[in-house]
Design a protein around this motif. Structure first.
Motif, PDB file in Angstrom:
ATOM      1  N   TRP A  94      -3.724  -9.230   0.464  1.00 19.02           N
ATOM      2  CA  TRP A  94      -2.911  -9.739  -0.643  1.00 19.02           C
ATOM      3  C   TRP A  94      -3.352 -11.126  -1.124  1.00 19.02           C
ATOM      4  N   ARG A 121       0.118  -5.585   1.836  1.00 15.00           N
ATOM      5  CA  ARG A 121      -1.289  -5.253   2.082  1.00 15.00           C
ATOM      6  C   ARG A 121      -2.022  -6.446   2.711  1.00 15.00           C
ATOM      7  N   GLN A 134       6.004   1.178  -3.668  1.00 19.33           N
ATOM      8  CA  GLN A 134       5.489   0.743  -4.991  1.00 19.33           C
ATOM      9  C   GLN A 134       6.335   1.367  -6.102  1.00 19.33           C
ATOM     10  N   SER A 191       0.846  -1.205   0.000  1.00 16.92           N
ATOM     11  CA  SER A 191       0.000   0.000   0.000  1.00 16.92           C
ATOM     12  C   SER A 191       0.873   1.244   0.000  1.00 16.92           C
ATOM     13  N   ASP A 192       2.089   1.105   0.456  1.00 12.75           N
ATOM     14  CA  ASP A 192       3.016   2.232   0.559  1.00 12.75           C
ATOM     15  C   ASP A 192       3.409   2.698  -0.858  1.00 12.75           C
TER      16      ASP A 192
END
Ligand SMILES: Nc1nc(O)c(N)c(N[C@@H]2O[C@H](COP(=O)(O)O)[C@@H](O)[C@H]2O)n1
Length: 148
Positions: free
Chosen positions: A75, A72, A48, A43-44
């Motif tokens: 996932w 996440r 990413q 999520s970061d």
């Protein structure tokens, strides 16, 4: 005849997620489907982006498999859909890949990954072969699109 692939250097290596066939999703270019798949584990947004911009799919896989950054929570529920999105975008961005996939006819396509029993066939062939299944799904989609 079953069609097996694994290394990008071997026959049908184009089907590997590590093969360099870039594509765009949400306005961002990913160098390989491995880059997209690994980046989507997080999520970061900064992490990413670090994965997306990394030079090689091997490094993208290493960053994606690292657990120094939290993956996440959902996932396991979303990973097959995310792989489908990545592989579909890759194939639809490259006509030569569409042709290669259609030329496999009705053969079973298998990722011959000895250590991977989820995406591949595993060492003894008992793996779930989700990557092969996704490629065959896309092949059907391509075939139907050509008929209509
Ligand atoms: N080259 C390669 N080495 C491995 O050890 C593998 N497991 C695979 N398979 C690919 O790995 C990706 C998914 O890995 P994780 O779920 O992140 O561990 C996916 O691209 C498989 O096709 N390939």
């Amino acid at each position: 005849m079953t069609i097996e692939f694994y290394s990008t250097k071997d026959t049908y290596g184009e089907f590997s997620n590590f093969a360099p066939f870039p594509f765009e999703i949400d306005g961002l270019v990913y160098p390989t489907s491995e880059h997209y798949f690994q980046a989507m584990k997080f999520s970061d947004a900064q992490y990413q982006e670090r994965i997306r911009e990394t030079k090689s799919p091997m490094i993208a896989a290493r960053l994606g498999r690292s657990r120094k950054v939290k993956i996440r929570d959902d996932w396991e529920e979303v990973k097959v859909d995310i792989m489908r999105t990545a592989v579909r975008a890759k194939i639809f961005a490259h006509e030569d890949l569409q042709k290669l996939l259609l030329e496999t006819g009705d053969e079973t396509i298998v990722e011959a990954a000895g250590r991977d029993y989820f995406w591949g066939a595993g060492k003894d062939g008992s793996g779930q072969n989700w990557l092969g299944k996704i490629l065959m799904e896309i092949r059907t989609e391509l075939r139907e699109a050509k008929i209509t």
